[in-house]
Design a protein around this motif. Structure first.
Motif, PDB file in Angstrom:
ATOM      1  N   ARG A  96       0.859  -1.189   0.000  1.00  0.00           N
ATOM      2  CA  ARG A  96       0.000   0.000   0.000  1.00  0.00           C
ATOM      3  C   ARG A  96       0.894   1.237   0.000  1.00  0.00           C
ATOM      4  NH1 ARG A  96      -1.748  -3.509   3.939  1.00  0.00           N
ATOM      5  NH2 ARG A  96      -3.895  -4.228   3.846  1.00  0.00           N
ATOM      6  N   THR A  97       0.328   2.352  -0.401  1.00  0.00           N
ATOM      7  CA  THR A  97       1.033   3.611  -0.227  1.00  0.00           C
ATOM      8  C   THR A  97       1.040   3.925   1.261  1.00  0.00           C
ATOM      9  OG1 THR A  97      -0.942   5.003  -0.362  1.00  0.00           O
ATOM     10  CG2 THR A  97       0.172   4.449  -2.468  1.00  0.00           C
ATOM     11  N   PRO A  98       1.922   4.810   1.712  1.00  0.00           N
ATOM     12  CA  PRO A  98       1.887   5.184   3.132  1.00  0.00           C
ATOM     13  C   PRO A  98       0.512   5.716   3.557  1.00  0.00           C
ATOM     14  CG  PRO A  98       3.955   5.879   2.182  1.00  0.00           C
ATOM     15  CD  PRO A  98       3.095   5.389   1.042  1.00  0.00           C
ATOM     16  N   GLY A  99      -0.119   6.520   2.719  1.00  0.00           N
ATOM     17  CA  GLY A  99      -1.445   7.037   3.055  1.00  0.00           C
ATOM     18  C   GLY A  99      -2.481   5.936   3.184  1.00  0.00           C
ATOM     19  N   GLU A 100      -2.451   4.972   2.280  1.00  0.00           N
ATOM     20  CA  GLU A 100      -3.385   3.839   2.352  1.00  0.00           C
ATOM     21  C   GLU A 100      -3.124   3.014   3.611  1.00  0.00           C
ATOM     22  OE1 GLU A 100      -4.009   3.005  -2.432  1.00  0.00           O
ATOM     23  OE2 GLU A 100      -2.331   2.068  -1.376  1.00  0.00           O
ATOM     24  N   THR A 101      -1.849   2.820   3.939  1.00  0.00           N
ATOM     25  CA  THR A 101      -1.492   2.070   5.143  1.00  0.00           C
ATOM     26  C   THR A 101      -2.064   2.750   6.373  1.00  0.00           C
ATOM     27  OG1 THR A 101       0.526   1.173   4.161  1.00  0.00           O
ATOM     28  CG2 THR A 101       0.454   1.303   6.575  1.00  0.00           C
ATOM     29  N   LEU A 102      -1.868   4.050   6.471  1.00  0.00           N
ATOM     30  CA  LEU A 102      -2.352   4.783   7.641  1.00  0.00           C
ATOM     31  C   LEU A 102      -3.872   4.786   7.726  1.00  0.00           C
ATOM     32  CD1 LEU A 102       0.229   7.665   7.480  1.00  0.00           C
ATOM     33  CD2 LEU A 102       0.056   5.921   9.284  1.00  0.00           C
ATOM     34  N   ARG A 103      -4.547   4.954   6.600  1.00  0.00           N
ATOM     35  CA  ARG A 103      -6.021   4.938   6.607  1.00  0.00           C
ATOM     36  C   ARG A 103      -6.550   3.571   7.043  1.00  0.00           C
ATOM     37  NH1 ARG A 103      -5.174   8.323   2.377  1.00  0.00           N
ATOM     38  NH2 ARG A 103      -5.201   6.682   0.826  1.00  0.00           N
ATOM     39  N   GLU A 104      -5.991   2.502   6.475  1.00  0.00           N
ATOM     40  CA  GLU A 104      -6.463   1.159   6.815  1.00  0.00           C
ATOM     41  C   GLU A 104      -6.145   0.820   8.276  1.00  0.00           C
ATOM     42  OE1 GLU A 104      -8.148  -2.722   6.282  1.00  0.00           O
ATOM     43  OE2 GLU A 104      -8.513  -0.721   5.496  1.00  0.00           O
ATOM     44  N   ALA A 105      -4.953   1.147   8.721  1.00  0.00           N
ATOM     45  CA  ALA A 105      -4.588   0.867  10.118  1.00  0.00           C
ATOM     46  C   ALA A 105      -5.480   1.660  11.071  1.00  0.00           C
ATOM     47  CB  ALA A 105      -3.117   1.186  10.355  1.00  0.00           C
ATOM     48  N   GLN A 106      -5.754   2.924  10.769  1.00  0.00           N
ATOM     49  CA  GLN A 106      -6.614   3.728  11.647  1.00  0.00           C
ATOM     50  C   GLN A 106      -8.024   3.155  11.689  1.00  0.00           C
ATOM     51  OE1 GLN A 106      -5.525   6.841  13.478  1.00  0.00           O
ATOM     52  NE2 GLN A 106      -7.123   5.730  14.564  1.00  0.00           N
ATOM     53  N   ARG A 107      -8.532   2.711  10.543  1.00  0.00           N
ATOM     54  CA  ARG A 107      -9.868   2.102  10.500  1.00  0.00           C
ATOM     55  C   ARG A 107      -9.918   0.879  11.416  1.00  0.00           C
ATOM     56  NH1 ARG A 107     -12.438  -2.008   8.429  1.00  0.00           N
ATOM     57  NH2 ARG A 107     -10.666  -2.874   7.307  1.00  0.00           N
ATOM     58  N   LEU A 108      -8.887   0.065  11.351  1.00  0.00           N
ATOM     59  CA  LEU A 108      -8.840  -1.145  12.173  1.00  0.00           C
ATOM     60  C   LEU A 108      -8.672  -0.814  13.657  1.00  0.00           C
ATOM     61  CD1 LEU A 108      -6.660  -3.205   9.710  1.00  0.00           C
ATOM     62  CD2 LEU A 108      -9.039  -3.721  10.346  1.00  0.00           C
ATOM     63  N   LEU A 109      -7.824   0.142  13.971  1.00  0.00           N
ATOM     64  CA  LEU A 109      -7.659   0.553  15.367  1.00  0.00           C
ATOM     65  C   LEU A 109      -8.971   1.084  15.929  1.00  0.00           C
ATOM     66  CD1 LEU A 109      -4.192   2.306  15.076  1.00  0.00           C
ATOM     67  CD2 LEU A 109      -4.685   0.245  16.433  1.00  0.00           C
ATOM     68  N   ASP A 110      -9.642   1.927  15.162  1.00  0.00           N
ATOM     69  CA  ASP A 110     -10.916   2.500  15.619  1.00  0.00           C
ATOM     70  C   ASP A 110     -11.978   1.422  15.829  1.00  0.00           C
ATOM     71  OD1 ASP A 110      -9.763   5.020  15.500  1.00  0.00           O
ATOM     72  OD2 ASP A 110     -10.733   5.553  13.599  1.00  0.00           O
ATOM     73  N   ALA A 111     -11.875   0.328  15.072  1.00  0.00           N
ATOM     74  CA  ALA A 111     -12.828  -0.774  15.195  1.00  0.00           C
ATOM     75  C   ALA A 111     -12.454  -1.737  16.330  1.00  0.00           C
ATOM     76  CB  ALA A 111     -12.908  -1.540  13.874  1.00  0.00           C
ATOM     77  N   GLY A 112     -11.367  -1.425  17.053  1.00  0.00           N
ATOM     78  CA  GLY A 112     -10.950  -2.308  18.146  1.00  0.00           C
ATOM     79  C   GLY A 112     -10.202  -3.531  17.669  1.00  0.00           C
ATOM     80  N   LEU A 113      -9.530  -3.427  16.517  1.00  0.00           N
ATOM     81  CA  LEU A 113      -8.809  -4.554  15.931  1.00  0.00           C
ATOM     82  C   LEU A 113      -7.316  -4.232  15.784  1.00  0.00           C
ATOM     83  CD1 LEU A 113     -11.446  -5.394  13.164  1.00  0.00           C
ATOM     84  CD2 LEU A 113     -11.077  -6.613  15.340  1.00  0.00           C
ATOM     85  N   PRO A 114      -6.624  -3.993  16.900  1.00  0.00           N
ATOM     86  CA  PRO A 114      -5.215  -3.615  16.785  1.00  0.00           C
ATOM     87  C   PRO A 114      -4.322  -4.717  16.234  1.00  0.00           C
ATOM     88  CG  PRO A 114      -5.786  -4.022  19.083  1.00  0.00           C
ATOM     89  CD  PRO A 114      -7.074  -4.044  18.295  1.00  0.00           C
ATOM     90  N   PHE A 115      -4.688  -5.984  16.419  1.00  0.00           N
ATOM     91  CA  PHE A 115      -3.895  -7.072  15.847  1.00  0.00           C
ATOM     92  C   PHE A 115      -3.893  -6.962  14.331  1.00  0.00           C
ATOM     93  CE2 PHE A 115      -3.598 -11.352  14.019  1.00  0.00           C
ATOM     94  CZ  PHE A 115      -2.376 -11.759  14.534  1.00  0.00           C
ATOM     95  N   HIS A 116      -5.032  -6.650  13.761  1.00  0.00           N
ATOM     96  CA  HIS A 116      -5.138  -6.514  12.308  1.00  0.00           C
ATOM     97  C   HIS A 116      -4.387  -5.270  11.825  1.00  0.00           C
ATOM     98  CE1 HIS A 116      -7.936  -9.854  12.162  1.00  0.00           C
ATOM     99  NE2 HIS A 116      -8.543  -9.318  13.206  1.00  0.00           N
ATOM    100  N   ALA A 117      -4.432  -4.197  12.607  1.00  0.00           N
ATOM    101  CA  ALA A 117      -3.661  -2.994  12.265  1.00  0.00           C
ATOM    102  C   ALA A 117      -2.169  -3.317  12.275  1.00  0.00           C
ATOM    103  CB  ALA A 117      -3.978  -1.870  13.241  1.00  0.00           C
ATOM    104  N   HIS A 118      -1.748  -4.122  13.236  1.00  0.00           N
ATOM    105  CA  HIS A 118      -0.347  -4.554  13.305  1.00  0.00           C
ATOM    106  C   HIS A 118       0.059  -5.244  12.007  1.00  0.00           C
ATOM    107  CE1 HIS A 118       1.742  -8.467  13.911  1.00  0.00           C
ATOM    108  NE2 HIS A 118       2.725  -7.683  14.285  1.00  0.00           N
ATOM    109  N   GLU A 119      -0.823  -6.090  11.466  1.00  0.00           N
ATOM    110  CA  GLU A 119      -0.501  -6.793  10.226  1.00  0.00           C
ATOM    111  C   GLU A 119      -0.371  -5.828   9.051  1.00  0.00           C
ATOM    112  OE1 GLU A 119      -3.608  -9.802  10.278  1.00  0.00           O
ATOM    113  OE2 GLU A 119      -2.118 -11.269  10.932  1.00  0.00           O
ATOM    114  N   VAL A 120      -1.175  -4.768   9.038  1.00  0.00           N
ATOM    115  CA  VAL A 120      -1.075  -3.750   7.986  1.00  0.00           C
ATOM    116  C   VAL A 120       0.278  -3.045   8.085  1.00  0.00           C
ATOM    117  CG1 VAL A 120      -2.031  -1.552   7.172  1.00  0.00           C
ATOM    118  CG2 VAL A 120      -3.567  -3.448   7.742  1.00  0.00           C
ATOM    119  N   PHE A 121       0.675  -2.677   9.310  1.00  0.00           N
ATOM    120  CA  PHE A 121       1.977  -2.035   9.499  1.00  0.00           C
ATOM    121  C   PHE A 121       3.118  -2.992   9.150  1.00  0.00           C
ATOM    122  CE2 PHE A 121      -0.180   0.809  12.782  1.00  0.00           C
ATOM    123  CZ  PHE A 121      -0.201   1.906  11.935  1.00  0.00           C
TER     124      PHE A 121
END
Length: 166
Positions: free
Chosen positions: A47-72
């Motif tokens: 992903r682009t850095p912007g796409e990475t940040l948007r997807e990770a923030q969406r997952l964090l906001d949804a209470g899914l930090p494990f999934h955000a970790h995988e995006v990072f």
């Protein structure tokens, strides 16, 4: 290819590489085979850095930090060439997300250590891509300081989700 029971139990692909096919809960914990689980993040997505940040923030906001970790994790693994110097930034962000994951699972001592380690890894970076580096370092240290080291001190990951951008 006829796979043995041991191969199935070890989640190996046809070439013999390890693959974990067990279902997972929203915090990435393995569930028994056959149990309904959360869809996992696809691996190796560039992903682009912007796409990475948007997807990770969406997952964090949804209470899914494990999934955000995988995006990072995908972001740090895909850093090459002119972006090679960013690898530690993305790795540090992944540690913050997995620190929050552990804190939510009840491993508050381990979560605190990962939050501090991630904060240390990212603190040397200037704000880039709109990432609020100073705010994230402050958030991580603050949360780590509030974790008591006991399972009953587990946190709500959605309520504790950091803001990646200022």
């Amino acid at each position: 290819m006829n796979r043995t029971r041991r191969d199935r139990d070890r989640d190996r692909d046809p070439e013999g590489r390890a693959r974990n096919a067990r279902p997972r809960d929203g915090l990435g914990r393995p569930l028994p085979y056959g149990a309904p689980g959360m869809e996992r993040q696809p691996e190796g997505v560039v992903r682009t850095p912007g796409e990475t940040l948007r997807e990770a923030q969406r997952l964090l906001d949804a209470g899914l930090p494990f999934h955000a970790h995988e995006v990072f994790e995908d972001a740090w693994k895909s850093c090459a060439g002119e972006r090679e110097g960013e690898r530690e930034l993305w790795r540090g962000l992944a540690q913050l997300a997995v620190g929050l994951t552990h804190a939510a699972r009840g491993n508050t001592a381990g979560g605190a250590r990962l939050l501090v380690r991630g904060a240390e890894r990212i603190r040397a970076f200037s704000p880039v891509y709109g990432i609020d580096v100073g705010g994230l370092v402050e958030w991580a240290r603050g949360l780590a300081g509030r974790l008591g080291g006991r399972p009953e001190d587990a946190v709500d990951p959605a309520a504790e989700a950091p803001r990646l951008r200022g």
